[in-house]
Design an enzyme around this catalytic site. Structure first.
Site, short mmCIF file in Angstrom:
data_model
loop_
_atom_site.label_atom_id
_atom_site.label_comp_id
_atom_site.label_asym_id
_atom_site.label_seq_id
_atom_site.Cartn_x
_atom_site.Cartn_y
_atom_site.Cartn_z
N ASP A 180 -34.86 20.25 -22.32
CA ASP A 180 -34.21 19.91 -21.06
C ASP A 180 -35.35 19.63 -20.07
O ASP A 180 -36.48 20.08 -20.27
CB ASP A 180 -33.28 21.02 -20.56
CG ASP A 180 -32.30 20.48 -19.52
OD1 ASP A 180 -32.53 19.37 -18.99
OD2 ASP A 180 -31.30 21.16 -19.23
C1 BGC Z 1 -30.05 18.76 -16.98
C2 BGC Z 1 -29.79 17.91 -18.21
C3 BGC Z 1 -30.20 16.49 -17.94
C4 BGC Z 1 -31.65 16.47 -17.52
C5 BGC Z 1 -32.15 15.07 -17.20
C6 BGC Z 1 -31.45 18.59 -16.44
O1 BGC Z 1 -31.58 19.20 -15.20
O2 BGC Z 1 -29.81 20.11 -17.28
O3 BGC Z 1 -28.45 17.99 -18.59
O4 BGC Z 1 -29.97 15.70 -19.07
O5 BGC Z 1 -31.80 17.25 -16.34
O6 BGC Z 1 -31.60 14.63 -16.01
#
Ligand code: BGC
Length: 729
Positions: free
Chosen positions: A221
Site C-alpha cells: 500500500d
Molecule cells: C490506499 C490504497 C490506495 C493507495 C494509492 C492508499 O492510501 O489505502 O487503497 O490504492 O493509497 O492511492
C-alpha cells in the site's frame, strides 16, 4: 544481463503511480492507478488521498453497492468496462478491489469493501478481478490483511487468533487468489500479530505463496513499507510510491550481505512479468470508451444494488402520486466515498431530476439540510421542508451521510444519521405520515424511525447513475432485488466487535473471534434492525422442494423458487450451513452459497447451489490445517439469514486426521476410541460408579488418572501405542 541496480530500482516505484523503465531490458514504465469502482488517473499533481482531481471516467457503484447486487456476472461486466477505460487511459493495473471484512460499521472505509462475510466478498471480488483481467488489465486485491479499520491504520497491530484469521479475514483473499489469480496483491499498512504486514513473512510468503500458490506481485500500500530490505525478504516485490532512501538501503544491504541477490532477482522477475503483461494489454488500446454505454451499465448496476429495507405497500408509487422531495441528497447525490477511490465521473444523475422526468413535471422540493461543510441553511429552510411535505400525498425524504462523515483515513464515531436530519424527519412525520426514507450512506446507519416511516430504500452509494436508479425503484420501473451484505444493527453496542474496536496503542484485539457480523448476532440471539441477506421485492417468492446431497465435491443443493406475486422479480437465494454436533466452537450458521433467479409472475424454477467441499472445513488449531468433521450438516435456505424457509441435512464423511492418544488425552477422548473403554475400566473402577463423579473424570488427562490409581505408566503407554497403531490403519 540486467544490471543489479536496475533490478533493485524495479522493486520500487519511479514516482507516485509508475514503475521504472528499465532500458537495458527494453522494459518501459507502466502506470497503476486507483480504483477500484472507476479509473482515477491523475495527470497533474499526484496524491493518494483523493485531493486532486483525475481525468473523467465512469463512476460505477463502489463495492458497498456492487456487493448488494449479489451478482457475480454483472460484476464481471463492470470489470470488463473498467478494463476498457483503463486501456483507453493507458493504465496497466487498476488498484482494487478492496475486500476487507466489514468488522464494524464504524470503519470509515466500509464503502470500499464488500461484506461482513468472506464467501460473498470472495465470490464478488473474484468476479470483478476476472472481468478486469479478462480485459487485459491487472488488478490489486487489497488490503492484505486484517486492515479492518482506519484509526491509526499505518501502525495498529491487528491481533487475531489464527482460526479467526483463516476462516474470516483470509478466506475471501484465498478464494480470489485461487479463482481469479490477481496480478497483484496489495499488502496493508497495519501490523498483524506483532509484525508490520509489509514485513510479515508468514503472511506474504508462507500463507500467500506456499499455501495458496500465489505467483503474482505483492505491492505495498502507498507508504506501507518501513524497511524495503526486510519487506523484500518477507515476500514483498514492489514498494510504492518511489522511495529513494529505501532503494539505496537495498543496495547497501546487498553489499553488506544482508540480503541475497536471489531475493532481489525474484522480485524483479515478478514485477517485470507484471509490467510485460500490462503493456501487452495496452497494445492497440482504444482512444476512448463509450461513455453512454458505460453510464447505462453503471445505472443497471445501481438498479440491482438498491436494497428495499421496508415497505408497508406504499411503494412503488405511481407517476400520478403527488410527491414532495425533501433532502439535499436528492439534488446533490452522495454517490461515492472519500479518499483514494474518488472518481471524477463522466456524468452525474440526480434523483430529483429523474423523479421530475418520471412524473412529467418539476416536483416540489426543499433541501431541508445542507451537505456543504461549514455552511448553514437559513432558519426558514426547515419550515420550507415542512410546508412542501404538508401539501403532498407522499414525502420522499432523502437522508444519509455526507462525505466528511465516512472516509478513508478515519473511522466514524457513531452510526447515527446527523441529528439535524433526524430532527427534520420527526417534523416531516408530524406534518405528513406518508414518509418514505431514501438513504445514501457507505456503511450502516441506525434506523430508529424504521417503524414510523412507510418504507425505507437503502441506496448505499450507487455511483454516477444512482439518482436515476433510485427514482426507478421508487416508482416501480425497477423491481428491487438488492440484499444486505452487512447487518444493520439496532444499537452500536450490539455490534459483536463493539468492545474491541478500534483498540489503542497496544493494538486492536479481535476479541469477538469468529463471531463477526451475523455470526455474532445470531449466536447471541441479538435483535437487529435488518439482518444480513435481507432485501424486499415488489413481488413475493415461495420456496419448495429443498434437496441436499453430499458428494465428492461438497454439497449439491437444489430448491424450487416460485414467483407468487404480480410482477417479474429477481430473488437472491441464500444457503447457510451449520454443524449441530460439532466438537469445536462454531457459529450458528454460515453463508456457504447463493444464486439468483429471475422469474415472471407465477413462474417456478429450480435453483442449484453447489457448496464446495473446502467450504465445509474449519481451521483446526490442533492440526494446523483445514479439517472437515464427519457427521450431519444442516443446510438452511431462504431469502435472508433470518428468513430461512427450508431446512434439510446431509451426512458428510469428513477428513478428520487421526489424533493418536497420549498421556495428555482425556478420559472422554480415550473412551471414544474403540477398544479403549475396556482398558480404562479397571482404572476408573477405583472411583466407584457415581455418575456425577464419572462426569468429572471425563476431562481428566490419562496421566493424572494413572497417578491417582497408582498404576505404572510404562505398561499403559504400551497399550496406548498398540491402540494407536491399530487406529491408524
Ligand atoms: C490506499 C490504497 C490506495 C493507495 C494509492 C492508499 O492510501 O489505502 O487503497 O490504492 O493509497 O492511492
Amino acid at each position: 544481463m540486467t544490471d543489479i541496480n536496475d533490478k533493485i530500482a524495479l522493486t520500487g516505484g519511479a514516482d507516485f503511480w509508475n514503475t521504472h523503465a528499465i532500458e537495458a531490458d527494453g522494459l518501459p514504465r507502466m502506470t497503476m492507478t486507483d480504483g477500484p469502482h472507476g479509473v482515477r488517473l491523475q495527470t497533474a499533481s499526484a496524491d493518494h488521498i483523493g485531493i486532486n482531481d483525475s481525468v473523467p471516467a465512469t463512476c460505477f457503484p463502489p463495492a458497498v453497492g456492487l456487493a448488494s447486487t449479489w451478482n457475480p456476472a454483472l460484476l464481471e461486466e463492470v470489470g470488463a468496462a473498467l478494463a476498457e477505460e483503463c486501456r483507453a487511459l493507458n493504465v496497466g493495473v487498476l488498484l482494487g478491489p478492496g475486500m476487507n471484512i466489514k468488522r464494524s460499521p464504524l470503519c470509515g472505509r466500509n464503502f470500499e469493501y464488500f461484506a461482513e462475510d468472506p464467501l460473498v466478498a470472495g465470490e464478488l471480488a473474484s468476479a470483478l478481478v476476472n472481468g478486469i483481467q479478462g480485459g487485459g488489465v491487472g488488478t490489486s486485491v487489497k488490503h492484505f490483511a486484517a486492515n479492518n479499520q482506519e484509526t491509526d491504520r499505518m501502525r495498529r497491530d491487528s491481533q487475531v487468533d489464527e482460526r479467526t484469521l483463516r476462516e474470516v479475514y483470509l478466506r475471501g483473499f484465498a478464494k480470489v487468489v485461487r479463482a481469479a489469480r490477481p496480478w497483484t496483491i496489495m499488502c496493508s499498512y497495519n501490523k498483524l500479530n506483532g509484525t508490520q504486514v509489509s514485513e510479515n513473512h508468514w503472511l506474504l510468503t508462507e500463507v500467500l505463496r506456499d499455501e495458496w500458490g500465489y505467483d503474482g506481485v505483492v505491492v505495498s500500500d502507498w507508504g506501507a513499507v518501513w524497511n524495503r530490505v526486510e519487506a523484500l525478504k518477507a515476500g514483498l516485490d514492489l514498494e510504492m510510491p518511489a522511495n529513494q532512501q529505501h532503494e539505496d538501503a537495498v543496495r547497501d544491504a546487498l553489499a553488506a550481505g544482508e540480503i541475497d541477490e536471489a531475493t532481489i532477482d525474484q522480485a524483479y522477475r515478478r514485477v517485470e512479468d507484471m509490467v510485460r503483461k500490462g503493456l501487452a494489454g495496452l497494445a492497440d488500446a482504444p482512444d476512448g470508451f463509450d461513455v453512454e454505454a458505460h453510464h447505462a451499465l453503471a445505472r443497471r448496476t445501481a438498479e440491482e444494488a438498491v436494497v428495499l429495507l421496508s415497505n408497508d405497500g406504499i411503494l412503488p408509487l405511481t407517476p400520478q402520486t403527488r410527491v414532495a422531495v425533501v433532502g439535499e441528497f436528492a439534488r446533490t447525490p452522495r454517490y461515492q466515498g472519500a479518499g483514494s477511490s474518488r472518481v471524477n465521473p463522466t456524468r452525474l444523475d440526480n434523483a430529483l431530476d429523474a423523479i421530475s422526468a418520471i412524473v412529467g413535471h418539476d416536483v416540489p422540493f426543499a433541501p431541508g439540510f445542507t451537505t456543504a461543510p461549514g455552511q448553514d441553511l437559513p432558519a426558514s429552510a426547515h419550515d420550507d421542508a415542512i410546508a412542501v411535505a404538508r401539501d403532498a400525498d407522499v414525502v420522499l425524504a432523502f437522508l444519509g451521510l455526507g462525505e466528511s462523515h465516512e472516509s478513508e483515513g478515519y473511522d466514524r464515531e457513531t452510526c447515527d444519521l446527523p441529528a439535524e436530519q433526524l430532527a427534520l424527519l420527526k417534523d416531516l412525520l408530524s406534518a405528513n405520515p406518508n414518509v418514505v426514507v431514501v438513504l445514501s450512506n457507505g456503511s450502516s446507519v441506525l434506523l430508529p424511525f424504521a417503524d414510523k416511516v412507510r418504507a425505507i430504500v437503502e441506496g448505499w452509494l450507487l455511483g454516477q447513475a444512482g439518482g436515476a436508479a433510485l427514482a426507478d425503484v421508487v416508482f416501480g420501473a425497477v423491481n428491487p432485488s438488492g440484499k444486505l451484505t452487512e447487518t444493520i444493527p439496532r444499537r452500536l453496542e450490539d455490534v459483536p466487535s463493539f468492545l474491541h474496536f478500534p483498540g489503542d496503542d497496544s493494538g486492536v484485539r479481535y476479541g469477538e473471534g469468529l463471531f463477526v457480523g451475523y455470526r455474532g448476532y445470531d449466536a447471541a440471539g441479538t435483535e437487529v434492525a435488518f439482518p444480513f441477506g435481507h432485501g424486499l421485492s415488489y413481488t413475493s417468492f415461495d420456496y419448495s422442494d429443498l434437496g441436499v446431497v453430499a458428494n465428492d465435491s461438497g454439497l449439491a443443493v437444489t430448491v424450487t423458487v416460485t414467483n407468487t406475486g404480480g410482477r417479474a422479480g429477481r430473488e437472491v437465494v441464500q444457503a447457510y450451513v451449520s454443524v449441530p454436533a460439532s466438537r469445536v466452537v462454531r457459529v450458528p450458521r454460515e453463508l456457504k452459497g447463493f444464486a439468483a433467479v429471475t422469474l415472471e409472475p407465477g413462474e417456478s424454477r429450480q435453483v442449484e447451489i453447489a457448496i464446495a467441499a473446502e467450504e465445509l472445513s474449519y481451521w483446526s488449531v490442533i492440526d494446523s490445517g483445514w479439517v472437515t468433521e464427519g457427521g450431519t450438516y444442516v443446510v438452511e435456505v431462504g431469502s435472508s439469514s433470518r428468513d430461512l424457509r427450508l431446512t434439510a441435512s446431509a451426512q458428510v464423511a469428513g477428513n478428520e486426521p487421526f489424533r493418536p492418544l497420549s498421556l495428555t488425552s482425556t478420559v472422554a477422548e480415550a473412551v471414544a476410541v474403540p477398544g479403549f473403554e475396556a482398558v480404562l475400566a479397571p482404572l476408573l473402577s477405583v472411583f466407584g460408579e457415581d455418575p456425577e463423579l464419572m462426569k468429572m473424570m471425563e476431562s481428566m488427562p490419562l496421566a493424572a488418572l494413572l497417578g491417582f490409581s497408582g498404576q505404572p505408566e510404562d505398561a499403559f503407554v504400551a497399550v496406548l501405542d498398540g491402540l494407536n497403531a491399530a487406529g491408524k490403519q
